[in-house]
Design an enzyme around this catalytic site. Structure first.
Site, short mmCIF file in Angstrom:
data_model
loop_
_atom_site.label_atom_id
_atom_site.label_comp_id
_atom_site.label_asym_id
_atom_site.label_seq_id
_atom_site.Cartn_x
_atom_site.Cartn_y
_atom_site.Cartn_z
N LYS A 177 0.85 -1.19 0.00
CA LYS A 177 0.00 0.00 0.00
C LYS A 177 0.88 1.24 0.00
CE LYS A 177 -2.84 3.09 2.70
NZ LYS A 177 -2.09 4.19 2.06
N GLU A 198 -1.56 7.48 -0.24
CA GLU A 198 -2.56 7.98 -1.17
C GLU A 198 -2.08 9.24 -1.89
OE1 GLU A 198 -3.96 9.39 2.99
OE2 GLU A 198 -2.77 7.79 2.08
N GLY A 209 6.45 5.52 8.29
CA GLY A 209 5.56 6.67 8.42
C GLY A 209 5.77 7.37 9.75
N THR A 254 1.14 7.27 13.78
CA THR A 254 0.50 6.20 13.02
C THR A 254 1.16 4.86 13.30
OG1 THR A 254 -0.04 7.79 11.27
CG2 THR A 254 -0.18 5.46 10.71
N GLY A 255 2.48 4.87 13.48
CA GLY A 255 3.19 3.63 13.78
C GLY A 255 2.70 2.95 15.04
N GLU A 283 9.62 1.83 10.77
CA GLU A 283 10.60 2.90 10.55
C GLU A 283 9.81 4.20 10.64
OE1 GLU A 283 12.29 5.88 9.46
OE2 GLU A 283 12.09 5.16 7.40
N CYS A 331 12.90 11.45 6.93
CA CYS A 331 12.84 10.99 8.32
C CYS A 331 14.14 11.25 9.06
CB CYS A 331 12.48 9.51 8.37
SG CYS A 331 13.58 8.45 7.42
N GLU A 389 8.56 16.39 15.19
CA GLU A 389 9.02 16.25 13.80
C GLU A 389 8.19 17.16 12.90
OE1 GLU A 389 10.37 12.71 10.85
OE2 GLU A 389 8.38 12.50 11.72
#
Length: 498
Positions: A183, A186, A236, A240-241, A258, A292, A391
């Site tokens: 995936k 988007e 990401g 979200t991780g 990661e 990142c 971040e």
């Protein structure tokens, strides 16, 4: 394989099993070029039923298809063929990524030229996966271990370097014998779809790679939660991780993450200031700070603070901002509107918290259209400020002074993140001390922003866990099976542990 010309809108389909299909919803969404602000591709908007279909295809390919029966040598040959096709189509892939995320063509060309190396490297590992004989303490047993593929992998990639990040997962996973449901973000789906065409052209069996496109709620969450997925490989944000890890735990899927960073770039007073200046610029303004490993915290020894900052500001003022397809451009736009708004909000937060804005912070005067932000530098930053702790993922540099080595280490480690760090010094002993003391997965000495297919990469603390690249990355896609063979025909006491 071609990429739509500027002004054209190219429709795309999904690779699921052996077919190119529309999403079951038949709905689509637009890919927006961040430089022009216009749609340039239409992408299938998948839903949970599409994820189920793709996972089923990957499961079938792993459990019952020819892929699971292939030797490592056969897998290696297919992966090498894919490397050749990626090399032959590097320009089209690079342009697609520029159109999707606004990063520089000069950088994306470099990434696409390096991409075949990842597949070449792991193709060479595919036929060298063995096991170990264990000298067990049980004298009447021969014991050995097998390394086997973990199974079906749900790979979720971020928008800043879609195909490079996919290679971190696909190259070792394919070498190990896994199958994939991939995936992409988007915001950047086109290059992944183009890459899937190359996988098919290379001759991989149906279902080895399946692509689903769409957003997190409709595609990412169903993929992570699907019990048919044995491992999740995610790149990401840290926020979200954490959700990914929690959802994967519901069916005990293996996970590698990661995640984000807030990396310190540390300059001592004995450093080569010309080299350090270049490293500071590379760390935060290359890729428009959308990396990142961005060196977003510049820790500089007080005795050289003014001199280094003067050099950094002079070089920053000379950065060419504009069309990312122009090879003279050094900074393009930010990737999409919501991200642009977020980065701009951090500029306001820096001012609100009392940092001194000494360069940039606004839209360039000569670029009234597009998602452009000047390279931005804040001085007199306290390490507890939001711009020093969160971040930003944009071209915003926080400058923090330190007095001595101990303070530098304390400031460097005073972060929830631990992905990378840079150290600039001519004292090699100090360099090694700092490399050991800094809590980060990667430390560069007198360099910044270097990665390679054969070097492990990953984070400490909230920057994630697991490693990508190198042979350590291959192990992330394997599981160990232990085999006990009784060698003397002895009948054991059934009620006594052996």
């Amino acid at each position: 394989m071609t990429v739509a010309e500027v002004g054209e809108i190219e429709p795309h389909r999904l690779l699921v099993g052996h077919e190119w299909v529309d999403s079951l919803s038949t709905e689509t969404f637009s890919s927006i070029d961040p430089y022009t602000g216009k749609s340039w591709a239409e992408i299938p908007a998948c839903g949970p039923e599409d994820v189920e279909r793709a996972v089923g295809a990957a499961r079938l390919a792993f459990d019952d298809g020819p892929w699971g029966k292939m030797t490592g040598a056969d897998r290696g040959r297919l992966i090498r063929r894919l490397a050749v096709l990626v090399d032959e189509n590097a320009e089209e892939l690079a342009v697609a990524e520029v159109r999707d995320n606004g990063k520089l063509l000069r950088e994306m060309r470099g990434q696409m030229e390096a991409l075949p190396n990842y597949y070449e490297y792991f193709s060479g590992a595919a036929d060298k996966i063995g096991g170990d004989v264990i000298g067990s303490s049980k004298p009447n047993f021969f014991v050995y271990q097998l390394l086997e593929p973990v199974g079906v992998v749900g790979a979720i990639t971020s928008w800043n370097s879609p195909l490079l990040i996919a290679a971190y997962k696909l190259a070792p996973g394919l070498a190990a014998g896994c199958t994939f449901v991939l995936k992409p973000s988007e915001h950047t789906s086109v290059s992944t779809i183009l890459f899937a065409r190359l996988v098919e052209e290379a001759g991989f069996p149906p279902g080895v790679l399946n692509v689903v496109t769409g957003d997190g709620p409709n595609v990412g969450e169903p993929l992570v939660s699907n019990p048919g997925v044995d491992k999740i490989a995610f790149t990401g944000s840290t926020v979200t991780g954490k959700r990914v890890a929690s959802a994967a735990a519901s069916h005990l899927a293996k996970v590698s993450l990661e995640l984000g960073g807030k990396s310190p770039n540390i300059v001592f007073d004995d450093a080569d200031l010309d080299a350090a200046t270049s490293g500071v610029i590379a760390g935060i303004f290359a890729a428009c700070g959308q990396s990142c490993v961005a060196g977003s915290r510049l820790l500089v020894q007080r005795s050289v603070h003014d001199e280094l900052l003067s050099r950094v500001v002079d070089r920053t003022a000379a950065i060419t901002i504009g069309n990312p397809l122009d090879l003279e451009t050094e900074m393009g736009p930010l990737a999409f509107q919501a991200h642009y708004d977020r980065v701009v909000s951090f500029v306001a937060a820096g001012l609100e918290d009392g940092a001194e804005l000494i360069f940039g912070g606004k839209r360039p005067d000569h670029l009234p259209e597009g998602l452009f932000l000047e390279p931005t530098i804040f001085d007199r930053v306290e390490n507890g400020m939001r711009i020093a702790q969160e971040e930003i993922f944009g071209p915003v540099l926080s400058v923090i002074s330190f007095e001595d080595e101990d303070e530098a280490v304390r400031l460097a480690n005073d972060s929830s993140h631990g992905l990378a760090a840079g150290v600039w010094t001519r004292d090699i002993q100090r360099g090694h001390r700092l490399a050991k003391a800094i809590q980060a997965g990667t430390v560069w000495l007198n360099a910044y922003r270097m990665v390679s297919h054969d070097v492990p990469f990953g984070g400490y603390k909230s920057s994630g866990y697991g490693r990508e690249n190198g042979l350590e990355g291959l192990r992330e896609y394997q599981q160990t099976k232990t085999v006990w063979v009784e060698t003397e025909g002895i009948v054991r006491d059934p009620f006594k542990l052996g």
